[in-house]
Design an enzyme around this catalytic site. Sequence first.
Site, PDB file in Angstrom:
ATOM      1  N   GLY A  71       0.813  -1.221   0.000  1.00 51.55           N
ATOM      2  CA  GLY A  71       0.000   0.000   0.000  1.00 51.55           C
ATOM      3  C   GLY A  71       0.839   1.261   0.000  1.00 51.55           C
ATOM      4  O   GLY A  71       2.037   1.253  -0.321  1.00 51.55           O
ATOM      5  N   ILE A 111       3.926  15.635   6.331  1.00 52.72           N
ATOM      6  CA  ILE A 111       4.482  15.076   5.097  1.00 52.72           C
ATOM      7  C   ILE A 111       5.324  16.135   4.374  1.00 52.72           C
ATOM      8  O   ILE A 111       6.451  15.871   3.942  1.00 52.72           O
ATOM      9  CB  ILE A 111       3.357  14.510   4.197  1.00 52.72           C
ATOM     10  CG1 ILE A 111       2.712  13.294   4.883  1.00 52.72           C
ATOM     11  CG2 ILE A 111       3.893  14.124   2.819  1.00 52.72           C
ATOM     12  CD1 ILE A 111       1.545  12.665   4.149  1.00 52.72           C
ATOM     13  N   GLY A 149       1.936  23.671   2.251  1.00 52.53           N
ATOM     14  CA  GLY A 149       1.362  22.894   3.360  1.00 52.53           C
ATOM     15  C   GLY A 149       2.421  22.575   4.402  1.00 52.53           C
ATOM     16  O   GLY A 149       3.416  21.913   4.100  1.00 52.53           O
ATOM     17  N   HIS A 182      20.816   4.955  32.355  1.00 59.53           N
ATOM     18  CA  HIS A 182      21.583   6.202  32.247  1.00 59.53           C
ATOM     19  C   HIS A 182      22.831   5.959  31.421  1.00 59.53           C
ATOM     20  O   HIS A 182      23.449   4.919  31.579  1.00 59.53           O
ATOM     21  CB  HIS A 182      21.980   6.693  33.644  1.00 59.53           C
ATOM     22  CG  HIS A 182      22.815   7.927  33.614  1.00 59.53           C
ATOM     23  ND1 HIS A 182      22.281   9.173  33.355  1.00 59.53           N
ATOM     24  CD2 HIS A 182      24.158   8.108  33.778  1.00 59.53           C
ATOM     25  CE1 HIS A 182      23.257  10.073  33.371  1.00 59.53           C
ATOM     26  NE2 HIS A 182      24.407   9.453  33.624  1.00 59.53           N
TER      27      HIS A 182
HETATM   28  C1  FAD Z   1       4.786  10.546   2.291  1.00 63.70           C
HETATM   29  C2  FAD Z   1       4.009   9.832   3.377  1.00 63.70           C
HETATM   30  C3  FAD Z   1       4.628   9.509   4.558  1.00 63.70           C
HETATM   31  C4  FAD Z   1       3.934   8.837   5.549  1.00 63.70           C
HETATM   32  N1  FAD Z   1       4.589   8.541   6.708  1.00 63.70           N
HETATM   33  C5  FAD Z   1       3.931   7.877   7.678  1.00 63.70           C
HETATM   34  C6  FAD Z   1       4.602   7.498   8.872  1.00 63.70           C
HETATM   35  O1  FAD Z   1       5.784   7.794   9.058  1.00 63.70           O
HETATM   36  N2  FAD Z   1       3.920   6.806   9.801  1.00 63.70           N
HETATM   37  C7  FAD Z   1       2.593   6.478   9.632  1.00 63.70           C
HETATM   38  O2  FAD Z   1       2.011   5.837  10.506  1.00 63.70           O
HETATM   39  N3  FAD Z   1       1.933   6.818   8.514  1.00 63.70           N
HETATM   40  C8  FAD Z   1       2.566   7.504   7.537  1.00 63.70           C
HETATM   41  N4  FAD Z   1       1.909   7.812   6.380  1.00 63.70           N
HETATM   42  C9  FAD Z   1       0.475   7.449   6.280  1.00 63.70           C
HETATM   43  C10 FAD Z   1       0.336   5.964   5.946  1.00 63.70           C
HETATM   44  O3  FAD Z   1       0.994   5.697   4.741  1.00 63.70           O
HETATM   45  C11 FAD Z   1      -1.133   5.600   5.862  1.00 63.70           C
HETATM   46  O4  FAD Z   1      -1.770   5.972   7.059  1.00 63.70           O
HETATM   47  C12 FAD Z   1      -1.303   4.104   5.667  1.00 63.70           C
HETATM   48  O5  FAD Z   1      -0.652   3.671   4.505  1.00 63.70           O
HETATM   49  C13 FAD Z   1      -2.789   3.747   5.596  1.00 63.70           C
HETATM   50  O6  FAD Z   1      -2.931   2.382   5.414  1.00 63.70           O
HETATM   51  P1  FAD Z   1      -4.225   1.749   4.757  1.00 63.70           P
HETATM   52  O7  FAD Z   1      -4.084   0.287   4.936  1.00 63.70           O
HETATM   53  O8  FAD Z   1      -5.431   2.417   5.267  1.00 63.70           O
HETATM   54  O9  FAD Z   1      -4.172   2.088   3.198  1.00 63.70           O
HETATM   55  P2  FAD Z   1      -3.061   2.378   2.132  1.00 63.70           P
HETATM   56  O10 FAD Z   1      -1.706   2.162   2.634  1.00 63.70           O
HETATM   57  O11 FAD Z   1      -3.411   3.712   1.564  1.00 63.70           O
HETATM   58  O12 FAD Z   1      -3.320   1.242   1.057  1.00 63.70           O
HETATM   59  C14 FAD Z   1      -4.503   1.177   0.340  1.00 63.70           C
HETATM   60  C15 FAD Z   1      -4.287   0.292  -0.864  1.00 63.70           C
HETATM   61  O13 FAD Z   1      -5.560   0.045  -1.456  1.00 63.70           O
HETATM   62  C16 FAD Z   1      -5.439   0.067  -2.852  1.00 63.70           C
HETATM   63  N5  FAD Z   1      -6.773   0.323  -3.425  1.00 63.70           N
HETATM   64  C17 FAD Z   1      -7.501   1.461  -3.428  1.00 63.70           C
HETATM   65  N6  FAD Z   1      -8.686   1.264  -4.060  1.00 63.70           N
HETATM   66  C18 FAD Z   1      -8.689  -0.041  -4.435  1.00 63.70           C
HETATM   67  C19 FAD Z   1      -9.641  -0.856  -5.123  1.00 63.70           C
HETATM   68  N7  FAD Z   1     -10.812  -0.392  -5.520  1.00 63.70           N
HETATM   69  N8  FAD Z   1      -9.319  -2.148  -5.364  1.00 63.70           N
HETATM   70  C20 FAD Z   1      -8.138  -2.658  -4.942  1.00 63.70           C
HETATM   71  N9  FAD Z   1      -7.210  -1.942  -4.300  1.00 63.70           N
HETATM   72  C21 FAD Z   1      -7.491  -0.643  -4.045  1.00 63.70           C
HETATM   73  C22 FAD Z   1      -4.447   1.210  -3.085  1.00 63.70           C
HETATM   74  O14 FAD Z   1      -3.871   1.106  -4.371  1.00 63.70           O
HETATM   75  C23 FAD Z   1      -3.447   0.937  -1.961  1.00 63.70           C
HETATM   76  O15 FAD Z   1      -2.433   0.056  -2.358  1.00 63.70           O
HETATM   77  C24 FAD Z   1       2.579   8.475   5.353  1.00 63.70           C
HETATM   78  C25 FAD Z   1       1.947   8.785   4.149  1.00 63.70           C
HETATM   79  C26 FAD Z   1       2.645   9.457   3.163  1.00 63.70           C
HETATM   80  C27 FAD Z   1       1.948   9.773   1.878  1.00 63.70           C
END
Ligand code: FAD
Length: 473
Positions: free
Chosen positions: A43, A187, A183, A447
Amino acid sequence: MAETSNLHIAVIGGGPGGYAAAFLAADLGMKVTLIDPEINPGGVCLYRGCIPSKALLHVAKLIDESRHAKNWGVDYADPKIDLDRLRSWKEGVVKKLTGGLGLLSKQRKVEYVRGRARFENSNTVWISQIDGKEEALSVDRVIIATGSRPAIIPSLKLETSRMMDSTGALNLREIPRNLLVIGGGYIGLELGTVYAALGCKVSVVEMLPGLLPGADRDLVLPLHKRLEKSFEAILLNTTVKSVKGEASGIRVTFDGPEVKECEKVFEKVLVSVGRKPNSEIPGLEKTLVQVNPRGFIQVNKQLQTDDPSIYAIGDVVGEPMLAHKASHEGRTAVEAIAGHKVAFEPNAIPAVVFSDPEIAWCGLTETQAQKENREVKVARFPWAASGRALTLDRTEGMTKLLIDQQTERVLGMGIVGVGAGELIAEGVVAIEMGALAKDLELSIHPHPTLSETVMQSAELFFGTSTDIYRPKK
Ligand SMILES: Cc1cc2nc3c(=O)[nH]c(=O)nc-3n(C[C@H](O)[C@H](O)[C@H](O)COP(=O)(O)OP(=O)(O)OC[C@H]3O[C@@H](n4cnc5c(N)ncnc54)[C@H](O)[C@@H]3O)c2cc1C
């Protein structure tokens, strides 16, 4: 407990929420189909979020420390950046982790299908596979874990590679001479830090009066001071009025009471103005799932949507949009499906900004306590009195505890300083276990470490600190 071995579940989305749910479901004996377009699970977090950004931030830290080493009598030459090697190192980290997840899927016999899912009804999911095939799945339960994507401001949309979102910035095609980050959230600041360390002049513009609007101001201050040195400019109370592509870059116009230069041309612009949930899944309207006005799917404490067959987890169900929240929700949803008595009701979800210095907090924040008129006592331990911070030449940090005045229970913790992201876990455990400030005061910390500052904050609360002198009132 309900019989789960006959259940077939489809997990839509292979991020930290989706793969955690899929793997646990398989371990509990369910038949699992995990659907995601990527070659392996991972993801946003693994492919274009947490992991690649932290790999690059590690390099940024190294560069910064090597420059700083002059102060300690060690003089390094300026670093030579081989962008191709740096990029392939970062990509290697991602490949190793996502490849590992692919292997773990196979070992658990999770059926991993590359494609995009849509709903025909509550128990039928169609998959448009990456190779063009269409497949219908009839399942007992669905877990939606489709995550989120970068938010877009239509007036700031330009079809040019000079305009990037976080994914584009992580691709690291080149190091521009200058970069505007739109922003001042985590991020934008993390990626700005990477580009600044690699030699780019970074400016950040934020429409609110401070960086990191969600964090307590005393935690942000030391970071702001340091960023003033490493960034070209920090423009607060300022909005971007327009962006216009030109041969030499993007002309940006600014608006706001503190604006000194109304227009400036930037070689690249990174738009980092938040994230939007991916709840527009085709066919979702054919189910009973409800989406709230902010685009988040509505769920109860078991992560069940208004449709009894469908659960939803991770970024798509709401804030905080963090990987560790997603994976815990994934586990809860699967346990609920398995019939275990579970609820997702954490007292502390840690938030970490991997800037330099790092900022981390969990549980109650001071801002929240003030808003809710809660009677809390705040004990702040300045790192200037920490031996370990001195040995690292990083005394700008601070650790604070928010303590209930009546019960002396620890309600919140906030840390700014190097390694804050690692240190905050102690706060999470303390809060979840209902620890009293006394427990932290009496627990012997090693420590010299920065972790001592947690114990030292508790000592300050009781007036028993031997590291700081506070005259008796
Ligand atoms: C630059 C950046 C840095 C970050 N750093 C951090 C950090 O340091 N620590 C932290 O906790 N969080 C961080 N995050 C946030 C973190 O990445 C997200 O909170 C996390 O990935 C969410 O997980 P999720 O499982 O909800 O979905 P996601 O990781 O968003 O995965 C969702 C997946 O679903 C797939 N998908 C969507 N629609 C469909 C569909 N219809 N059919 C099939 N597949 C689909 C997408 O392609 C994706 O692969 C960061 C985000 C970014 C952008």
